[in-house]
Design an enzyme around this catalytic site. Structure first.
Site, PDB file in Angstrom:
ATOM      1  N   GLU A  43       3.764  10.932  -0.258  1.00  0.00           N
ATOM      2  CA  GLU A  43       4.292   9.600  -0.569  1.00  0.00           C
ATOM      3  C   GLU A  43       3.939   9.210  -2.005  1.00  0.00           C
ATOM      4  OE1 GLU A  43       4.238   5.104   1.347  1.00  0.00           O
ATOM      5  OE2 GLU A  43       2.473   6.380   1.564  1.00  0.00           O
ATOM      6  N   LYS A 113      11.584   3.335   3.114  1.00  0.00           N
ATOM      7  CA  LYS A 113      10.520   2.933   4.038  1.00  0.00           C
ATOM      8  C   LYS A 113      10.863   1.618   4.724  1.00  0.00           C
ATOM      9  CE  LYS A 113       5.430   2.656   3.970  1.00  0.00           C
ATOM     10  NZ  LYS A 113       4.270   2.761   3.051  1.00  0.00           N
ATOM     11  N   CYS A 154       4.971   7.087   5.913  1.00  0.00           N
ATOM     12  CA  CYS A 154       3.636   6.516   6.053  1.00  0.00           C
ATOM     13  C   CYS A 154       3.524   5.457   7.153  1.00  0.00           C
ATOM     14  CB  CYS A 154       3.164   5.970   4.711  1.00  0.00           C
ATOM     15  SG  CYS A 154       1.350   5.787   4.622  1.00  0.00           S
TER      16      CYS A 154
END
Length: 286
Positions: A43, A113, A154
């Site tokens: 990431e 995300k 994440c």
């Protein structure tokens, strides 16, 4: 046996974006992905993981970092799950975005995300991605010659739907470029990847950036791959490292037949409805 090999590249990120791009190219040229079918990155690999650095290093699609990933895919005839970078969207907003490329360097997937990392952990860890980032609104799957695969990023892993929706859409491998910190990493990193693998009966690939002691944000590292039975196939330490791990995709069906979790869902009692009204990369499940 339908085996594919995944190269996990846990890069040490520094302040200068172009130094990070050059380091990526250097590691690949030195053999970090040799013999692999897919290269997976961490990431925000091209920028320090700090909210004030995201706008400084943000790029539009097909910017320099995107081009570096596409070139690596094409020159090495390898799929690239490009971790994530700060993306400057067409709307002027900044997103935490993963691009996926096929062996010819063509973009075949894109995930922004969905769940932004905004926490205040009893004063131990304070971080607000939403200070500079905008959340995505779709899930991403992409097709390969082996099977359907997916990406989340994440903090997405903490929300079961982020893995269940792709699994119901046929994903057998989910990549999660991530950068857990030194509070959440030791507590939840391994267990999160094992749990999502178990409940969805697929492979989870978690690729982190390496820990840089000079950085403002300390990444936990520990890039990991877990199998559909919840076993850890590979896990690194915190330093810069790379590893090529073979996974057997036939094992997904073996586990699903042995323990029929997905097929035993009581859709007459409950169901998962995904609203894809905000984009075209998602899907409905029912």
């Amino acid at each position: 046996m339908k085996e594919i090999k995944i190269a996990s590249l846990q890069m040490r990120v520094v302040e200068d974006k172009y130094e990070n791009i050059e380091r990526l190219a250097e590691l690949v040229a030195d053999g970090a992905a040799a013999g692999a079918d897919i290269l997976s990155l961490g990431e925000i690999w091209n920028s320090p993981y700090q909210t004030d650095k995201f706008p400084v290093n943000a790029e539009p699609e097909q910017g320099d970092s995107w081009l570096a990933l596409s070139t690596i895919a094409r020159k090495n005839s390898i799929y690239v799950v490009g971790g994530s970078i700060p993306e400057l969207g067409e709307d002027g907003n900044i997103y935490n975005t993963c691009y996926v490329f096929d062996r010819e360097g063509r973009q075949i997937g894109k995930h922004r995300k969905v769940h932004l990392f905004d926490i205040y952990a009893h004063g131990e860890q304070v971080f607000r991605e939403s200070d500079t980032l905008t959340a995505g609104s779709t899930f991403c799957t992409f097709e390969t010659e082996w099977c359907t695969m997916a990406v989340n990023i994440c903090f997405d892993i903490r929300f079961p739907e982020s893995s269940r929706v792709p699994a119901l859409n046929g994903a057998k491998v989910i990549f999660n470029p991530a950068s857990f910190n030194m509070t959440t990493g030791p507590a939840h990193w391994e267990v999160a990847f094992r749990q999502r693998a178990i409940e969805n009966q697929l492979f989870m690939v978690g690729t982190s950036t390496a820990q840089n002691p000079d950085a403002g944000y300390l990444s936990y590292g520990h890039s990991i791959i877990t199998d559909p039975w919840g076993r850890v196939l590979m896990q690194m330490d915190k330093e810069e490292d790379h590893n090529v791990t073979g996974i057997d995709l036939d094992y997904v069906e073996e586990v699903r037949q042995r323990l029929p979790l997905l097929s035993a869902r009581r859709t007459d009692v409950y169901d998962l409805c995904y609203n894809d009204s905000h984009g075209t990369d998602g899907f409905d499940v029912g």
